[in-house]
Scaffold this motif. Structure first.
Motif, mmCIF file in Angstrom:
data_model
loop_
_atom_site.group_PDB
_atom_site.id
_atom_site.type_symbol
_atom_site.label_atom_id
_atom_site.label_comp_id
_atom_site.label_asym_id
_atom_site.label_seq_id
_atom_site.Cartn_x
_atom_site.Cartn_y
_atom_site.Cartn_z
ATOM 1 N N SER A 34 0.414 -1.099 0.140
ATOM 2 C CA SER A 34 0.112 0.185 -0.337
ATOM 3 C C SER A 34 1.263 1.588 -0.340
ATOM 4 C CB SER A 34 -1.495 -0.250 1.220
ATOM 5 O OG SER A 34 -0.016 0.434 3.000
ATOM 6 N N HIS A 35 2.113 1.072 0.502
ATOM 7 C CA HIS A 35 3.271 2.805 0.433
ATOM 8 C C HIS A 35 3.887 2.488 -0.467
ATOM 9 C CE1 HIS A 35 1.669 2.492 4.762
ATOM 10 N NE2 HIS A 35 2.598 3.208 5.036
ATOM 11 N N ALA A 36 3.661 1.032 -2.030
ATOM 12 C CA ALA A 36 4.613 1.318 -2.583
ATOM 13 C C ALA A 36 3.636 2.171 -4.109
ATOM 14 C CB ALA A 36 4.833 -0.436 -3.427
ATOM 15 N N ARG A 58 7.445 8.125 4.009
ATOM 16 C CA ARG A 58 6.893 7.608 5.715
ATOM 17 C C ARG A 58 5.788 6.145 5.242
ATOM 18 N NH1 ARG A 58 4.291 13.213 9.082
ATOM 19 N NH2 ARG A 58 5.047 11.366 10.623
ATOM 20 N N LEU A 59 6.474 5.876 6.099
ATOM 21 C CA LEU A 59 6.205 3.853 6.152
ATOM 22 C C LEU A 59 5.250 4.481 7.387
ATOM 23 C CD1 LEU A 59 8.878 1.681 4.955
ATOM 24 C CD2 LEU A 59 7.159 2.847 3.414
ATOM 25 N N SER A 60 3.740 3.508 7.064
ATOM 26 C CA SER A 60 3.506 2.957 8.799
ATOM 27 C C SER A 60 4.559 1.799 10.156
ATOM 28 C CB SER A 60 2.036 2.625 8.532
ATOM 29 O OG SER A 60 2.371 1.425 7.801
ATOM 30 N N THR A 61 4.300 2.257 10.630
ATOM 31 C CA THR A 61 4.778 0.555 11.788
ATOM 32 C C THR A 61 4.411 -0.520 10.884
ATOM 33 O OG1 THR A 61 3.852 1.511 13.933
ATOM 34 C CG2 THR A 61 4.585 -0.461 14.356
ATOM 35 N N GLN A 62 3.447 -0.953 10.727
ATOM 36 C CA GLN A 62 3.460 -2.641 9.611
ATOM 37 C C GLN A 62 4.147 -2.679 8.893
ATOM 38 O OE1 GLN A 62 2.010 -5.214 10.959
ATOM 39 N NE2 GLN A 62 2.577 -6.838 9.433
ATOM 40 N N ALA A 68 11.362 -4.358 7.021
ATOM 41 C CA ALA A 68 12.584 -5.386 7.266
ATOM 42 C C ALA A 68 12.865 -6.599 7.049
ATOM 43 C CB ALA A 68 12.036 -5.327 9.132
ATOM 44 N N LEU A 69 11.636 -7.549 7.071
ATOM 45 C CA LEU A 69 11.296 -8.805 6.851
ATOM 46 C C LEU A 69 12.241 -8.633 4.896
ATOM 47 C CD1 LEU A 69 10.645 -11.693 7.238
ATOM 48 C CD2 LEU A 69 8.156 -11.161 6.482
ATOM 49 N N LEU A 70 11.520 -8.315 3.987
ATOM 50 C CA LEU A 70 11.574 -8.199 2.933
ATOM 51 C C LEU A 70 12.527 -8.290 2.390
ATOM 52 C CD1 LEU A 70 10.676 -8.797 -0.147
ATOM 53 C CD2 LEU A 70 10.036 -5.885 0.353
ATOM 54 N N THR A 71 13.563 -6.842 3.083
ATOM 55 C CA THR A 71 15.110 -7.163 3.032
ATOM 56 C C THR A 71 15.834 -8.443 3.224
ATOM 57 O OG1 THR A 71 14.701 -4.746 3.333
ATOM 58 C CG2 THR A 71 17.101 -5.715 4.346
ATOM 59 N N GLN A 72 15.545 -8.773 4.341
ATOM 60 C CA GLN A 72 16.279 -10.073 5.019
ATOM 61 C C GLN A 72 16.225 -10.850 3.516
ATOM 62 O OE1 GLN A 72 18.463 -10.797 7.486
ATOM 63 N NE2 GLN A 72 18.058 -9.047 8.439
ATOM 64 N N LEU A 73 14.973 -10.815 3.380
ATOM 65 C CA LEU A 73 14.275 -12.241 2.441
ATOM 66 C C LEU A 73 15.059 -12.158 1.372
ATOM 67 C CD1 LEU A 73 11.018 -12.373 2.343
ATOM 68 C CD2 LEU A 73 12.093 -14.404 2.872
ATOM 69 N N LEU A 74 15.294 -10.467 0.793
ATOM 70 C CA LEU A 74 15.734 -10.311 -0.030
ATOM 71 C C LEU A 74 17.377 -10.333 -0.389
ATOM 72 C CD1 LEU A 74 14.162 -6.515 -1.816
ATOM 73 C CD2 LEU A 74 14.305 -8.635 -2.429
ATOM 74 N N GLY A 75 18.633 -10.066 0.740
ATOM 75 C CA GLY A 75 19.314 -11.290 0.912
ATOM 76 C C GLY A 75 20.203 -12.228 0.628
ATOM 77 N N ASP A 76 19.459 -13.393 0.300
ATOM 78 C CA ASP A 76 18.832 -14.584 -0.429
ATOM 79 C C ASP A 76 19.353 -14.781 -2.131
ATOM 80 O OD1 ASP A 76 19.447 -15.754 1.765
ATOM 81 O OD2 ASP A 76 17.367 -16.005 2.304
ATOM 82 N N VAL A 77 18.263 -13.683 -2.480
ATOM 83 C CA VAL A 77 18.271 -13.510 -3.735
ATOM 84 C C VAL A 77 19.583 -13.124 -4.929
ATOM 85 C CG1 VAL A 77 16.965 -12.617 -6.271
ATOM 86 C CG2 VAL A 77 15.250 -12.957 -3.181
ATOM 87 N N THR A 78 19.987 -14.038 -5.274
ATOM 88 C CA THR A 78 21.348 -13.913 -6.872
ATOM 89 C C THR A 78 20.608 -14.648 -7.749
ATOM 90 O OG1 THR A 78 22.480 -15.151 -5.315
ATOM 91 C CG2 THR A 78 23.061 -15.408 -7.540
ATOM 92 N N LEU A 79 20.587 -13.077 -8.497
ATOM 93 C CA LEU A 79 20.156 -13.337 -10.268
ATOM 94 C C LEU A 79 20.918 -13.737 -11.272
ATOM 95 C CD1 LEU A 79 18.196 -9.747 -10.095
ATOM 96 C CD2 LEU A 79 17.406 -11.987 -9.808
#
Length: 245
Positions: A34-36, A58-62, A68-79
């Motif tokens: 919803s913030h994208a 400005r992002l909501s708390t949720q 933060a979770l997505l950032t962690q997930l993207l750390g495993d992505v290798t194109l």
């Protein structure tokens, strides 16, 4: 009804394609979505330019927690240099085995079970929210948890016949009402629904419920049956019979 195995990421919609989790990120991270901005962004663009470029300042708390979770997930992505591979549930059985079960197996280390999140220092414990077991691994979710085992028993399949996630295609089912050509698709469908049910418990606070997951399976099977080619009588009759489970 389609999923993507990402290669270079150029032809995969970052938010609206199913490529990183069991559903589009737009569905799994609704606050962040919803913030994208509304423009279509490829996985390639986001991985190389960053997700912050498409989000409001400005992002909501949720939304911040989901980021933060997505950032962690993207750390495993290798194109890679390979093109993205899109597949659906209604292709040939050989292709389903290759791009369905083997794709799930390749996701073993990317399935965000609690042991994986603890290893990445996102969580402090890895207890299963459904049964309380101390180690919620991918294999535990699919066949080790007492809830998953009761699910497999309910449809006539002993949970011990489920191979580990990285060897799912080696499963040796003796499933009533299901003919051979339909088995691999059913494995994939059931594992997907077990994962979605687990997410409902963890993220939505719903209680584990066998009737709910059975209803979800029946609904999904009905959708698959509607999309099958007319000459797929074997699959159609096998899947349709499961609606009476």
């Amino acid at each position: 009804m389609t999923s993507v195995t990402v290669g270079d990421g150029r032809n995969t919609d970052f938010l609206n394609d199913t490529w990183l989790l069991d559903a589009p990120l737009a569905d799994r991270l609704p606050a962040l979505h919803s913030h994208a901005d509304a423009r279509v962004r490829s996985v390639h663009d986001i991985v190389h330019r960053g997700i912050a470029n498409v989000l409001q300042r400005r992002l909501s708390t949720q939304a911040s927690q989901e980021l933060a979770l997505l950032t962690q997930l993207l750390g495993d992505v290798t194109l890679t240099s390979a093109p993205d591979e899109r597949y659906c549930s209604f292709e040939t059985e050989d292709h389903k085995l290759r791009s369905g079960l083997i794709y799930m197996a390749s996701m073993r280390d990317r399935i965000q079970c609690k042991t994986s999140l603890r290893r990445k220092h996102i969580l402090q414990n890895a207890d299963c929210d459904i049964c309380g077991a101390p180690e919620e691994t991918a294999d535990h979710i699919m066949s080790g948890c007492p809830f998953a085992r009761s699910f497999w028993r309910h449809i006539g399949w002993h949970a011990d016949a489920i191979a580990p996630v990285d060897e799912l295609w080696k499963s040796t089912p003796a499933l009533r009402h299901v003919l051979g050509p339909a088995v691999s698709s059913l494995i994939r469908l059931c594992c997907r629904e077990l994962w979605k049910h687990r997410n409902d418990v963890v993220f939505r606070g719903l209680a584990p419920n066998l009737n709910r997951i059975m209803a979800a399976c029946k609904e999904e099977i009905a959708l698959w049956c509607c999309r099958l080619p007319r000459n797929s009588n074997v699959l159609l009759s096998s899947w349709s019979s499961l609606l009476n489970m």
